[in-house]
Scaffold this motif. Structure first.
Motif, PDB file in Angstrom:
ATOM      1  N   GLY A  49     -27.502 -31.883  26.756  1.00  0.00           N
ATOM      2  CA  GLY A  49     -27.333 -33.312  26.533  1.00  0.00           C
ATOM      3  C   GLY A  49     -28.616 -34.099  26.392  1.00  0.00           C
ATOM      4  N   GLN A  50     -29.783 -33.448  26.525  1.00  0.00           N
ATOM      5  CA  GLN A  50     -31.078 -34.119  26.400  1.00  0.00           C
ATOM      6  C   GLN A  50     -31.613 -33.971  24.982  1.00  0.00           C
ATOM      7  OE1 GLN A  50     -33.852 -35.583  28.763  1.00  0.00           O
ATOM      8  NE2 GLN A  50     -34.045 -36.188  26.622  1.00  0.00           N
ATOM      9  N   PRO A  51     -31.686 -35.054  24.205  1.00  0.00           N
ATOM     10  CA  PRO A  51     -32.291 -34.946  22.863  1.00  0.00           C
ATOM     11  C   PRO A  51     -33.786 -34.656  22.978  1.00  0.00           C
ATOM     12  CG  PRO A  51     -31.059 -37.012  23.133  1.00  0.00           C
ATOM     13  CD  PRO A  51     -31.234 -36.420  24.483  1.00  0.00           C
ATOM     14  N   TYR A  52     -34.276 -33.854  22.066  1.00  0.00           N
ATOM     15  CA  TYR A  52     -35.717 -33.609  22.003  1.00  0.00           C
ATOM     16  C   TYR A  52     -36.114 -33.357  20.549  1.00  0.00           C
ATOM     17  CZ  TYR A  52     -34.553 -28.602  21.679  1.00  0.00           C
ATOM     18  OH  TYR A  52     -34.053 -27.389  21.282  1.00  0.00           O
ATOM     19  N   HIS A  53     -37.418 -33.489  20.286  1.00  0.00           N
ATOM     20  CA  HIS A  53     -37.936 -33.334  18.932  1.00  0.00           C
ATOM     21  C   HIS A  53     -38.793 -32.082  18.817  1.00  0.00           C
ATOM     22  CE1 HIS A  53     -37.421 -37.773  19.434  1.00  0.00           C
ATOM     23  NE2 HIS A  53     -36.805 -37.617  18.286  1.00  0.00           N
ATOM     24  N   LEU A  54     -38.768 -31.512  17.630  1.00  0.00           N
ATOM     25  CA  LEU A  54     -39.643 -30.386  17.322  1.00  0.00           C
ATOM     26  C   LEU A  54     -40.543 -30.686  16.123  1.00  0.00           C
ATOM     27  CD1 LEU A  54     -37.082 -27.483  17.771  1.00  0.00           C
ATOM     28  CD2 LEU A  54     -39.179 -27.796  19.104  1.00  0.00           C
ATOM     29  N   GLY A  55     -40.351 -31.823  15.497  1.00  0.00           N
ATOM     30  CA  GLY A  55     -41.138 -32.162  14.317  1.00  0.00           C
ATOM     31  C   GLY A  55     -41.580 -33.602  14.351  1.00  0.00           C
ATOM     32  N   CYS A 372     -37.124 -22.920  32.318  1.00  0.00           N
ATOM     33  CA  CYS A 372     -36.010 -21.968  32.211  1.00  0.00           C
ATOM     34  C   CYS A 372     -35.668 -21.627  30.763  1.00  0.00           C
ATOM     35  CB  CYS A 372     -34.778 -22.501  32.922  1.00  0.00           C
ATOM     36  SG  CYS A 372     -34.196 -24.108  32.360  1.00  0.00           S
ATOM     37  N   GLY A 373     -36.474 -22.067  29.808  1.00  0.00           N
ATOM     38  CA  GLY A 373     -36.230 -21.754  28.407  1.00  0.00           C
ATOM     39  C   GLY A 373     -37.169 -22.548  27.531  1.00  0.00           C
ATOM     40  N   ALA A 374     -37.161 -22.240  26.247  1.00  0.00           N
ATOM     41  CA  ALA A 374     -38.075 -22.923  25.328  1.00  0.00           C
ATOM     42  C   ALA A 374     -37.561 -22.823  23.900  1.00  0.00           C
ATOM     43  CB  ALA A 374     -39.478 -22.327  25.421  1.00  0.00           C
ATOM     44  N   ASP A 375     -38.060 -23.711  23.048  1.00  0.00           N
ATOM     45  CA  ASP A 375     -37.753 -23.726  21.624  1.00  0.00           C
ATOM     46  C   ASP A 375     -39.074 -23.916  20.886  1.00  0.00           C
ATOM     47  OD1 ASP A 375     -36.569 -23.906  19.158  1.00  0.00           O
ATOM     48  OD2 ASP A 375     -35.230 -25.567  19.659  1.00  0.00           O
ATOM     49  N   VAL A 376     -39.410 -22.987  19.984  1.00  0.00           N
ATOM     50  CA  VAL A 376     -40.701 -22.988  19.292  1.00  0.00           C
ATOM     51  C   VAL A 376     -40.473 -23.248  17.807  1.00  0.00           C
ATOM     52  CG1 VAL A 376     -42.749 -21.633  18.708  1.00  0.00           C
ATOM     53  CG2 VAL A 376     -41.637 -21.333  20.944  1.00  0.00           C
ATOM     54  N   ARG A 377     -41.344 -24.105  17.221  1.00  0.00           N
ATOM     55  CA  ARG A 377     -41.236 -24.397  15.792  1.00  0.00           C
ATOM     56  C   ARG A 377     -42.630 -24.460  15.180  1.00  0.00           C
ATOM     57  NH1 ARG A 377     -37.001 -24.381  12.023  1.00  0.00           N
ATOM     58  NH2 ARG A 377     -37.793 -25.401  10.171  1.00  0.00           N
ATOM     59  N   ARG A 378     -42.814 -23.738  14.068  1.00  0.00           N
ATOM     60  CA  ARG A 378     -44.075 -23.752  13.324  1.00  0.00           C
ATOM     61  C   ARG A 378     -43.896 -24.571  12.053  1.00  0.00           C
ATOM     62  NH1 ARG A 378     -43.276 -19.088  15.876  1.00  0.00           N
ATOM     63  NH2 ARG A 378     -45.018 -18.000  16.907  1.00  0.00           N
ATOM     64  N   TRP A 379     -44.893 -25.411  11.735  1.00  0.00           N
ATOM     65  CA  TRP A 379     -44.812 -26.283  10.564  1.00  0.00           C
ATOM     66  C   TRP A 379     -46.011 -26.040   9.660  1.00  0.00           C
ATOM     67  CZ3 TRP A 379     -40.434 -29.000   9.831  1.00  0.00           C
ATOM     68  CH2 TRP A 379     -39.621 -29.237  10.945  1.00  0.00           C
ATOM     69  N   ASP A 380     -45.744 -25.508   8.475  1.00  0.00           N
ATOM     70  CA  ASP A 380     -46.775 -25.279   7.480  1.00  0.00           C
ATOM     71  C   ASP A 380     -46.117 -25.318   6.102  1.00  0.00           C
ATOM     72  OD1 ASP A 380     -49.113 -24.663   6.164  1.00  0.00           O
ATOM     73  OD2 ASP A 380     -49.061 -22.528   6.666  1.00  0.00           O
TER      74      ASP A 380
END
Length: 437
Positions: A49-55, A372-380
């Motif tokens: 339920g927590q919004p978060y950004h990756l970009g 307890c976890g993670a989300d990884v994003r690469r931008w190129d």
């Protein structure tokens, strides 16, 4: 896809292309997006339920704030002070109070005041670049002079501690090192938050996903995803876009076209561009960036919305709870700028996360125990790097080419505010083109 002629085809479903399509929604318009989702370098998700950004996520300045209101997206007002981790200590302060804490003396404080004044002046000077009604690139000679120098050159006479501080801040704001950036651009970004200009003091409540949802509602039935544009060519009568949609190839025919993709893709897919535009496109550089969202069993911070970091890889920490107005702090967003991202780019995700956690523990001791976890994003490509001399390129890059108009954050101060402004400007140009048909 039907080959019936449309009024407008918008190639690229990032924020710039979506803004252009929205402004052209009274026409027969379609958005062609190569990915399975719209948003381009905007990327949001949720964890418990927590919004978060990756970009990209920074909203809203003078242009985008009003645009958000029109779209029906609520805004969140940010706290005036962020934080900084510098010289091994975490502080919440203004630049001047930081310098007092570092004991640079009266001369250092005078240097800080001079940089802050110049940042405020430049932030106002370049306001036309995020004004969709203003001509692109027509700024005062003093702006051209600033743009010809790097930020490192502009502050070379400041005290070393002051140069170090602003080097950290610029790296966080722009994803690039100060020696590779135009002084005009660096000063503008430094002045953006305090002056309410580019970037501004507001963000979208619920995160950037709410902005994309609003675009989807406004453009219902006019967005095609998984539609990769392979070639765009024009005749005296029309524009033809060859698209590949999974295992099928189609041709979209329109009276006019908006091209809203990064410069490497512009060069690849638009045929018949004049030499000077191609040369200008080749001179636009993009920096990589890498984002890691850390999921937490318990919150580690409250109040601040950002911490700028003087760390080898991690350059910025963001608090999604404050940024999105969600009221929870169970996600910690972190970013590596171009130089930091390159150090870990090719490593496995779990190794990247371990490196990020190790560095961020200097800011938040004990962090590893609650991750307890993670989300990884690469931008190129990630961020258009406004290098010295970029201002001179804008007149070649932004002008329409026959039946084609262009938009994207490389045509303004790189920001979501700039992307929206260029999209609205491209829509105005397209209306003029169509009226002549």
């Amino acid at each position: 896809m039907s080959s019936d002629q449309l009024d407008v085809a918008v190639v690229g479903g990032g924020v710039a292309g979506l803004a252009a399509a929205w402004a052209l929604r009274d026409r027969d318009v379609v958005v062609l997006e190569s990915a399975e989702r719209i948003g381009g370098r905007v990327r949001s998700d949720q964890w418990e339920g927590q919004p978060y950004h990756l970009g990209a996520q920074f909203l809203a300045g003078a242009t985008s704030a009003g645009f958000l209101d029109t779209l029906g997206v609520q805004r969140v007002k940010l706290p005036k002070k962020g934080g900084i981790f510098l010289a091994g200590r975490r502080r919440t302060a203004t630049a001047a109070s930081l310098m007092r804490g570092l004991r640079v003396g009266a001369g250092g404080l005078a240097d800080i005041a001079a940089v802050e004044r110049e940042s405020a002046r430049v932030s106002g000077m370049i306001s036309d670049l995020v004004d969709p009604t203003a001509p692109t690139g027509l700024l005062a000679p003093s702006a051209v002079d600033l743009d010809s120098r790097s930020f490192s050159e502009a502050i070379v006479d400041r005290r070393p501690a002051v140069q170090s501080l602003y080097g950290v801040l610029v790296r966080s704001l722009t994803s690039k090192a100060p020696e590779t950036l135009s002084a005009l651009y660096a000063y503008a970004m430094l002045g953006s938050e305090s002056q309410g200009g580019i970037g501004g003091a507001n963000r979208a409540r619920g995160g950037m996903q709410e902005v994309l949802k609003a675009f989807e509602r406004a453009l219902a039935g006019r967005i095609q995803t998984s539609a990769h544009a392979e070639a765009i060519k024009q005749t005296n009568e029309r524009v033809e876009i060859t698209i590949r949609n999974r295992d099928r190839t189609d041709t979209v025919v329109a009276k006019a076209c908006v091209v809203a993709v990064p410069t490497p893709e512009v060069r690849q897919i638009v045929t018949g561009l004049e030499t000077r535009r191609l040369r200008a496109l080749e001179q636009v550089r993009y920096g990589r960036f890498l984002s890691v969202a850390l999921f937490l069993r318990a919150p580690v911070w409250r109040g601040e919305w950002a911490i700028t970091c003087d760390l080898p890889v991690v350059s910025t920490l963001l608090n999604p709870a404050v940024l999105t107005g969600s009221g929870r702090s169970r996600v910690l967003s972190s970013y590596a700028s171009d130089d930091g991202a390159r150090q870990v780019w090719d490593l496995p995700d779990d190794t990247v996360v371990d490196r990020f956690v190790t560095e961020i523990e200097q800011v938040f001791p004990g962090l590893r125990k609650v991750v307890c976890g993670a989300d990884v994003r690469r931008w190129d490509p990630g961020y258009p790097a406004w290098e010295p001399g970029h201002l001179a390129l804008l007149s070649h890059l932004a002008a329409p080419a026959g039946r084609i108009a262009f938009c994207g954050d490389y045509l303004s101060i790189p920001s979501i505010d700039g992307a929206i402004a260029t999209g609205l400007r491209a829509a105005t140009e397209i209306k003029t083109i169509i009226s002549r048909v």
